[in-house]
Design a protein around this motif. Structure first.
Motif, short mmCIF file in Angstrom:
data_model
loop_
_atom_site.label_atom_id
_atom_site.label_comp_id
_atom_site.label_asym_id
_atom_site.label_seq_id
_atom_site.Cartn_x
_atom_site.Cartn_y
_atom_site.Cartn_z
N CYS A 51 0.82 -1.22 0.00
CA CYS A 51 0.00 0.00 0.00
C CYS A 51 0.86 1.27 0.00
O CYS A 51 0.33 2.37 0.10
CB CYS A 51 -0.91 -0.02 1.22
N ASN A 52 2.18 1.12 -0.10
CA ASN A 52 3.16 2.21 -0.09
C ASN A 52 3.36 2.88 1.27
O ASN A 52 3.93 3.95 1.36
CB ASN A 52 2.87 3.27 -1.16
N HIS A 53 2.91 2.24 2.34
CA HIS A 53 3.28 2.69 3.68
C HIS A 53 4.56 1.95 4.06
O HIS A 53 4.78 0.82 3.63
CB HIS A 53 2.17 2.39 4.70
N ALA A 54 5.40 2.57 4.87
CA ALA A 54 6.65 1.96 5.30
C ALA A 54 6.56 1.57 6.77
O ALA A 54 5.85 2.21 7.55
CB ALA A 54 7.81 2.92 5.09
N MET A 55 7.26 0.50 7.12
CA MET A 55 7.37 0.04 8.51
C MET A 55 8.79 -0.39 8.77
O MET A 55 9.47 -0.86 7.86
CB MET A 55 6.47 -1.18 8.75
N CYS A 56 9.24 -0.27 10.04
CA CYS A 56 10.53 -0.85 10.44
C CYS A 56 10.50 -2.34 10.12
O CYS A 56 9.46 -2.98 10.28
CB CYS A 56 10.74 -0.73 11.94
N ASP A 57 11.62 -2.88 9.73
CA ASP A 57 11.68 -4.32 9.49
C ASP A 57 11.33 -5.10 10.74
O ASP A 57 10.54 -6.05 10.70
CB ASP A 57 13.08 -4.69 8.99
N LYS A 58 11.87 -4.68 11.90
CA LYS A 58 11.59 -5.39 13.16
C LYS A 58 10.10 -5.36 13.50
O LYS A 58 9.53 -6.37 13.91
CB LYS A 58 12.39 -4.79 14.31
N CYS A 59 9.47 -4.22 13.33
CA CYS A 59 8.03 -4.11 13.64
C CYS A 59 7.21 -4.96 12.67
O CYS A 59 6.19 -5.53 13.06
CB CYS A 59 7.58 -2.66 13.59
N THR A 60 7.63 -5.02 11.42
CA THR A 60 6.91 -5.84 10.43
C THR A 60 6.98 -7.31 10.81
O THR A 60 5.96 -8.01 10.82
CB THR A 60 7.51 -5.63 9.02
N ILE A 61 8.17 -7.80 11.15
CA ILE A 61 8.34 -9.21 11.54
C ILE A 61 7.57 -9.49 12.82
O ILE A 61 6.89 -10.51 12.94
CB ILE A 61 9.84 -9.56 11.71
N ARG A 62 7.64 -8.59 13.79
CA ARG A 62 6.92 -8.77 15.05
C ARG A 62 5.41 -8.83 14.81
O ARG A 62 4.72 -9.67 15.37
CB ARG A 62 7.26 -7.64 16.02
#
Length: 142
Positions: free
Chosen positions: A97-108
Motif C-alpha cells: 500500500c506504499n506505507h513503510a514500517m521498520c523491518d523489526k516491527c513488520t516481523i513482530r
C-alpha cells in the motif's frame, strides 16, 4: 482421557485432556499441559508457517535501507507501530500500500498474525492459519 494433537503438517503428539460436560454449553476440554509444553508441541509447525510467511513478505515487501529514494516512494516517514522516525540506512519495508514500517516491527506484527498494514488495513500477505486438530485415539479405528 488422552487426545492426539495434530498440526496441518501431520505431526502428532499424545496429550492428556480433562473433559467436563457443561449442561449449558456442552463439553469443555482442558489440556493437561502447560502453555509452554503446548507451544513446544506446535513449535515446529509454527516455525515452518513463519518461514513461509517471511518468504511471502520478502516478495511482497522486500527489506530496504531507508534513503531518499525510499522516502520518495513511501507515504510516511516514521514507523506506524513504534513511531520512530526513519533514519538513513534503517532497515524498512515498503508495504504493497506504499506505507513503510521498520523491518523489526513488520516481523513482530507478522509473528502475531497481524497481516495488514496498521495505517490502512491493506493486506500485506496472504497467510494460512496454523490449524491444530484434536481427536481421541481410542475412538479412531485402527
Amino acid at each position: 482421557m488422552q487426545v492426539i494433537i495434530e498440526t496441518m503438517e501431520s505431526e502428532m503428539r499424545l496429550v492428556p485432556v480433562q473433559v467436563r460436560i457443561n449442561p449449558a454449553s456442552g463439553p469443555e476440554f482442558r489440556l493437561q499441559a502447560s502453555s509452554s509444553e503446548f507451544m513446544e508441541m506446535i513449535w515446529p509447525a509454527w516455525r515452518r508457517k513463519m518461514g513461509r510467511d517471511i518468504a511471502s513478505l520478502d516478495v511482497a515487501a522486500p527489506q530496504r535501507r531507508f534513503c531518499r529514494a525510499v522516502a520518495d516512494r513511501a507515504s510516511n516517514t516514521e514507523c506506524p507501530v513504534c513511531l520512530e522516525p526513519f533514519r538513513t540506512n534503517k532497515r524498512v519495508r515498503i508495504l504493497p500500500c506504499n506505507h513503510a514500517m521498520c523491518d523489526k516491527c513488520t516481523i513482530r506484527s507478522l509473528s502475531r498474525d497481524m497481516l495488514a498494514c496498521p495505517m490502512c488495513r491493506h493486506p500485506i500477505i496472504e497467510s494460512e492459519p496454523l490449524t491444530v486438530f484434536m481427536f481421541d485415539p481410542e475412538s479412531c479405528p485402527e
